[in-house]
Design a protein around this motif. Structure first.
Motif, short mmCIF file in Angstrom:
data_model
loop_
_atom_site.label_atom_id
_atom_site.label_comp_id
_atom_site.label_asym_id
_atom_site.label_seq_id
_atom_site.Cartn_x
_atom_site.Cartn_y
_atom_site.Cartn_z
N PRO A 139 0.85 -1.34 -0.05
CA PRO A 139 -0.06 0.00 -0.07
C PRO A 139 0.89 1.30 0.07
O PRO A 139 0.50 2.26 -0.55
N ASP A 140 1.82 1.25 0.64
CA ASP A 140 2.84 2.48 0.72
C ASP A 140 3.31 2.99 -0.69
O ASP A 140 3.24 4.07 -0.83
N ARG A 142 0.47 4.44 -2.38
CA ARG A 142 0.16 5.78 -1.72
C ARG A 142 1.23 6.76 -2.31
O ARG A 142 0.76 7.88 -2.42
N GLU A 143 2.45 6.38 -2.66
CA GLU A 143 3.31 7.38 -3.24
C GLU A 143 3.09 7.62 -4.60
O GLU A 143 3.14 8.82 -4.88
N HIS A 166 0.04 7.63 -5.82
CA HIS A 166 -1.20 8.39 -5.71
C HIS A 166 -0.63 9.89 -5.47
O HIS A 166 -1.14 10.88 -6.17
N LEU A 202 -6.21 1.29 1.53
CA LEU A 202 -5.95 2.33 0.97
C LEU A 202 -7.75 2.82 0.68
O LEU A 202 -7.64 3.88 -0.24
N LEU A 234 -8.26 6.66 -0.24
CA LEU A 234 -8.01 7.24 -1.36
C LEU A 234 -8.62 7.13 -2.48
O LEU A 234 -9.51 5.92 -2.43
#
Ligand SMILES: *Cc1c(COP(=O)(O)O)cnc(C)c1O
Length: 235
Positions: free
Chosen positions: A40-41, A44-45, A47, A69, A72
């Protein structure tokens, strides 16, 4: 060290250059970030760097990632093979499926799709090299499947997806990509039932996105060039 944001910027620049070289408007080809095996990280980055659409191959892994997530506004695309016992998860969680190659799977997805979520956007996967171990319908079966899928109420038929074998010979590679594009256009002009929105040719990955854009792809699926080399995975 390459960050995901800088890698994404490079991929977007490659896409823009490919569009210009192909004489196509910049921005005509959308970018699907293939996040399979990354956590997920990493998503996230990406995104945070402006990426909204993500592709996943392994259903359970994807559903777990979506839960992590959920804050988001992401769009999730299933690009891997789907077994019958996974259709409910796919219908319940994804926005797109690129890997439809059987009517039975499509029917289950259509039945299991919650109408409140709107139809699932789907592409038919074509096995363009006729590799015996590869997923996808034979090219000569794609039109019939498209006409059948277009009638399913829980689905919106968008186009074709292909994963051509890498070919070091640019001429041979262009020929294969061109065959997929020709099939895409032929089916598009075959009088599909109303409801189909035949506008997507999902073709091109990290190594061949330029050639795919030149051939007419409208969506490239890029993993390695954004997230780096994937760890080996056994599932
Ligand atoms: C993994 C995968 C991709 C991404 O491939 P890269 O070479 O890492 O860009 C694209 N499409 C499908 C169907 C995949 O399984």
């Amino acid at each position: 060290m390459t960050t995901i944001a800088s890698a994404l910027a490079l991929v977007r620049a490659r896409l823009d250059t490919a569009c210009l070289r192909a004489g196509r408007p910049v921005g005509e080809v959308s970018l699907l970030a293939v996040s399979k095996t990354f956590g997920p990280d990493a998503v996230r980055e990406a995104h945070a760097a402006g990426q909204l659409a993500f592709g996943e191959n392994y259903i359970q892994e994807a559903v777990d990632k979506m839960a992590a997530l959920a804050d988001l506004p992401l769009q999730w695309h299933c690009i891997g093979p789907i077994q019958s016992n996974k259709t409910r998860l796919v219908a319940g969680h994804f926005d797109w499926v690129h890997s439809i190659d059987r009517l039975k799977i499509a029917q289950r997805l259509s039945e299991q799709r919650d109408p409140a979520r709107g139809p699932l956007q789907v592409c038919i996967q074509v096995n363009v090299d006729a590799g015996p171990n590869k997923s996808g319908v034979r090219p000569d079966e794609a039109a019939a499947l498209a006409h059948a899928l277009a009638k399913l109420p829980g689905l919106c038929l968008r186009g074709l997806m292909a994963i051509p074998e890498p070919d070091p010979d640019p001429t041979a590679q262009a020929a294969v990509l061109g065959r997929v594009a020709a099939l895409f256009h032929a089916i598009g002009s075959s009088g599909l039932p109303a409801g189909a929105q035949w506008d997507t040719l999902s073709m091109g990955m990290s190594a061949d996105l330029e050639a795919a854009v030149l051939a007419g792809s409208t969506m490239v699926r890029v993993g390695t060039a954004i997230f780096g080399t994937r760890p080996a995975k056994s599932t």
